[in-house]
Design a protein around this motif. Structure first.
Motif, PDB file in Angstrom:
ATOM      1  N   TRP A  95      11.030 -44.292 -25.568  1.00  0.00           N
ATOM      2  CA  TRP A  95      11.382 -44.090 -24.680  1.00  0.00           C
ATOM      3  C   TRP A  95      10.434 -43.986 -23.495  1.00  0.00           C
ATOM      4  N   ALA A  96       9.698 -44.860 -23.285  1.00  0.00           N
ATOM      5  CA  ALA A  96       7.929 -44.930 -22.310  1.00  0.00           C
ATOM      6  C   ALA A  96       8.566 -45.330 -20.788  1.00  0.00           C
ATOM      7  N   ALA A 141      20.208 -30.661 -22.761  1.00  0.00           N
ATOM      8  CA  ALA A 141      19.392 -30.519 -24.028  1.00  0.00           C
ATOM      9  C   ALA A 141      19.649 -32.718 -23.812  1.00  0.00           C
ATOM     10  N   GLU A 142      19.943 -32.894 -23.332  1.00  0.00           N
ATOM     11  CA  GLU A 142      20.717 -34.758 -22.191  1.00  0.00           C
ATOM     12  C   GLU A 142      19.463 -34.985 -21.817  1.00  0.00           C
ATOM     13  N   ALA A 143      18.896 -34.295 -20.874  1.00  0.00           N
ATOM     14  CA  ALA A 143      17.220 -34.335 -20.213  1.00  0.00           C
ATOM     15  C   ALA A 143      16.167 -34.221 -21.596  1.00  0.00           C
ATOM     16  N   ALA A 144      16.310 -33.693 -22.414  1.00  0.00           N
ATOM     17  CA  ALA A 144      15.171 -33.588 -23.169  1.00  0.00           C
ATOM     18  C   ALA A 144      14.881 -35.049 -24.255  1.00  0.00           C
ATOM     19  N   ALA A 145      16.630 -35.370 -25.003  1.00  0.00           N
ATOM     20  CA  ALA A 145      16.835 -36.323 -25.973  1.00  0.00           C
ATOM     21  C   ALA A 145      16.332 -37.644 -25.103  1.00  0.00           C
ATOM     22  N   ARG A 146      16.541 -38.217 -23.750  1.00  0.00           N
ATOM     23  CA  ARG A 146      16.399 -38.885 -22.767  1.00  0.00           C
ATOM     24  C   ARG A 146      14.817 -38.780 -23.496  1.00  0.00           C
ATOM     25  N   LYS A 199       8.527 -42.344 -17.499  1.00  0.00           N
ATOM     26  CA  LYS A 199       7.298 -42.955 -16.109  1.00  0.00           C
ATOM     27  C   LYS A 199       8.227 -43.222 -15.273  1.00  0.00           C
ATOM     28  N   ALA A 200       9.216 -43.624 -15.503  1.00  0.00           N
ATOM     29  CA  ALA A 200      10.749 -43.401 -14.600  1.00  0.00           C
ATOM     30  C   ALA A 200      10.689 -41.857 -13.930  1.00  0.00           C
ATOM     31  N   ARG A 201      10.980 -40.705 -14.044  1.00  0.00           N
ATOM     32  CA  ARG A 201      10.686 -39.521 -14.598  1.00  0.00           C
ATOM     33  C   ARG A 201       9.462 -38.327 -13.835  1.00  0.00           C
ATOM     34  N   ARG A 202       8.750 -39.461 -13.409  1.00  0.00           N
ATOM     35  CA  ARG A 202       7.395 -38.492 -13.332  1.00  0.00           C
ATOM     36  C   ARG A 202       8.163 -37.633 -11.561  1.00  0.00           C
ATOM     37  N   PRO A 203       6.903 -36.837 -11.892  1.00  0.00           N
ATOM     38  CA  PRO A 203       7.942 -36.238 -10.639  1.00  0.00           C
ATOM     39  C   PRO A 203       6.454 -36.897  -8.804  1.00  0.00           C
ATOM     40  N   SER A 204       7.549 -36.445  -7.903  1.00  0.00           N
ATOM     41  CA  SER A 204       6.350 -37.013  -6.907  1.00  0.00           C
ATOM     42  C   SER A 204       5.027 -36.714  -6.957  1.00  0.00           C
ATOM     43  N   SER A 205       3.753 -37.277  -6.013  1.00  0.00           N
ATOM     44  CA  SER A 205       2.552 -37.041  -5.671  1.00  0.00           C
ATOM     45  C   SER A 205       2.564 -35.631  -5.318  1.00  0.00           C
ATOM     46  N   PHE A 219      11.953 -37.304 -25.175  1.00  0.00           N
ATOM     47  CA  PHE A 219      11.709 -37.022 -26.491  1.00  0.00           C
ATOM     48  C   PHE A 219      12.421 -37.791 -27.512  1.00  0.00           C
ATOM     49  N   GLY A 220      13.204 -38.662 -27.649  1.00  0.00           N
ATOM     50  CA  GLY A 220      14.196 -39.219 -27.947  1.00  0.00           C
ATOM     51  C   GLY A 220      14.537 -38.400 -29.580  1.00  0.00           C
ATOM     52  N   ASP A 221      15.105 -37.482 -29.397  1.00  0.00           N
ATOM     53  CA  ASP A 221      15.699 -36.176 -29.723  1.00  0.00           C
ATOM     54  C   ASP A 221      16.073 -35.153 -29.128  1.00  0.00           C
ATOM     55  N   PRO A 222      17.697 -34.688 -29.183  1.00  0.00           N
ATOM     56  CA  PRO A 222      16.884 -33.028 -28.923  1.00  0.00           C
ATOM     57  C   PRO A 222      17.132 -31.784 -29.770  1.00  0.00           C
TER      58      PRO A 222
END
Length: 408
Positions: free
Chosen positions: A338-339, A43-48, A343-349, A50-53
């Motif tokens: 949350w941009a 839930a924490e990752a989703a809230a970060r 961006k910081a959490r994009r998966p590796s190539s 999308f702005g809300d859980p």
């Protein structure tokens, strides 16, 4: 209630009141009947992101809250709507009413939709069945499943609780416990239907369609009610500050059509029965889930990262309204607060490349004859504008509104 719906309610000034009423959902994901996780998110990752859980709120509490925003004199119950005409005339059990705008929210079996688009194929049974109920641990528990073998539409078991325990009583906790606690008198069983092809428009003349009347979809994305809230907020904007019903269709048709198609595809995945098919499906989900929860959450970006009207990122008709198209809505979301985190959490190539290949394999697989169904196409913005009735473009933006809602 998902973040896009909370964002829509924020425009009405009641988003925080809903958050106060709601219970916040914990970690979630997809599991096999025995309990093994195919994918998992926090839930924490989703809230970060999308702005809300995602939160849980009783639908009755939400209805009471929204009803409190209205003058009681504006609500008339116990009135049967017989018909609605394009000129704004509504025939009811109490006589005829006239309005500048008629909002038909009369549900999946909409009579108004059938009258506006008589040649369009209506909703069809998907082979899925949905049960909902209450329990002492949870105000409402909902399950969607494909009874083996798929039941004919309209089928009901003599004892629905016994049938649920037969089908799901050996699944992982807490499902058996929830079923045992369910009140048999409150168990509701409904056939799941969806419309295989989107409507050419969400309005005609002075009549607009909203919610399930406009875009009935399977519950696999959990977006039916929340798309209706998006509809209402967008319609209110278009009839007061936009270009009226024409703008509403242009804003909503592409997005809701894509939602219908995606939800139906997921529903078809749940109906796979062959051992090879289920193994491939589960392996694909397990692989995607173990590449990282950010990759899983990215699949929800086009759903949750929606920009309401009157918020930075919303583009009026005539300037390329991109937010309405599901596949393009991410570009606006990344302009939000949350941009940086997204961006910081994009998966590796390497992960991203593998995910794209996996998505391509699944798309090809879904097109095979075993799983094929009628594919609904999402019209382009140019096609939407070309199909808008000319009378709607010229309508005044000062409206009185007649709302037709289905009975529950």
């Amino acid at each position: 209630m998902t973040p896009n719906a909370l964002r829509a309610l924020d425009t009405l000034g009641v988003g925080d009141r809903v958050r106060e009423l709601a219970a916040f959902v914990g970690d979630g994901g997809l599991r096999r009947p025995g309990g093994g996780w195919l994918s998992r998110t926090s839930a924490e990752a989703a809230a970060r992101r999308f702005g809300d859980p995602t939160v849980v709120v009783l639908r009755a509490a939400l209805v009471d809250l929204l009803q409190g925003l209205l003058d009681p004199a504006e609500i008339r119950l116990g009135v049967t709507v017989e018909s609605a005409s394009l000129d704004g005339t509504v025939a009811t059990s109490q006589g005829e009413d006239g309005a500048d705008l008629i909002v038909a929210a009369d549900g999946i079996g909409s009579r108004v939709r059938s009258a506006l688009f008589p040649g369009h194929p209506g909703p069809r049974y998907t082979g899925l069945t949905a049960w909902s109920s209450g329990s002492t641990r949870s105000p409402e528990a909902r399950s969607t499943a494909t009874p083996p073998p798929p039941a004919a539409p309209g089928t009901n078991a003599p004892d629905e609780k016994a049938e649920l325990l037969r089908l799901f009583g050996d699944w992982h906790d807490p499902i058996p416990d929830l079923l045992r606690r369910a009140d048999p008198a409150r168990i509701l069983r409904n056939d799941v239907c969806s419309m295989p092809r989107p409507l050419p428009a969400l309005h005609s003349g002075r009549v607009v369609l909203l919610g399930d009347a406009a875009h009935p979809m399977t519950p696999n994305l959990g977006q039916g009610a929340w798309q209706a809230i998006e509809d209402g907020v967008t319609l209110a904007h278009e009839v007061t500050k936009g270009v009226g019903p024409a703008g509403y269709t242009a804003a909503r048709l592409a997005r809701t059509s894509a939602m219908m198609r995606r939800s139906r595809r997921i529903g078809r995945l749940t109906q796979i029965r062959s051992p090879l098919g289920t193994a491939l499906r589960d392996a694909s989900m397990w692989t995607a889930g173990h590449l990282g929860q950010n990759l899983v959450l990215r699949q929800a970006d086009p759903i949750f990262n929606w920009t309401p009207p009157n918020v930075s990122g919303y583009e009026p008709l005539g300037r390329g309204r991109r937010y309405g198209a599901m596949r393009q809505s991410i570009s606006h979301a990344r302009r939000g607060p949350w941009a940086a985190q997204a961006k910081a959490r994009r998966p590796s190539s390497l992960k991203a490349t593998f995910a794209r290949v996996l998505a391509w394999v699944i798309r090809v697989w879904l097109r095979q004859p075993l799983l094929r169904s009628h594919k609904a196409s999402s019209p382009s913005p140019a096609e939407v504008r070309a199909n808008l009735p000319s009378a709607s473009r010229a309508m005044s933006t000062r409206f009185s509104v007649e709302v037709i809602s289905g009975r529950r």
